[in-house]
Design a protein around this motif. Structure first.
Motif: not given
Length: 98
Positions: A48-49, A52, A55, A57-59, A62
């Motif tokens: 996920l890190t 993120s 992308y 995006v705020d980790n 997510l």
């Protein structure tokens, strides 16, 4: 089925990435990405890190989605889910030892 996968797929498609592009830029195998996006597998924290970052995006958002999927799928009696979450919240607030 994990909802985080649907979220990640939507983000990937909005950013116009192909799965192989994501594999090349994150090192996450495309077959793993496919299983994640179809909700068959939870992504790891590390995955996920990486996603993120790619992308943008705020980790933490997510990670929250991932944790909520873990909670929901662990409930043996979904009818007690809301009350169980309320009790868990109280334990967190008042310092219940994990």
């Amino acid at each position: 089925m994990y909802q985080i996968g649907r979220i990640l797929k939507t983000i990937r498609e909005e950013r116009s990435f192909q799965i192989l592009d994501v594999q090349d830029q994150t090192g996450i195998d495309s077959s793993q990405l496919s299983r994640i996006e179809t909700g068959k597998r939870l992504p790891t924290v590390e995955q996920l890190t990486r996603l993120s970052n790619l992308y943008r995006v705020d980790n933490s958002l997510l990670q929250i989605q991932r944790e909520s999927d873990k909670i929901i799928t662990s409930l043996e009696d979904p009818a007690l889910g809301i009350r169980s979450l309320e009790v868990a919240k109280e334990k967190l607030i008042y310092g219940h030892k994990r």
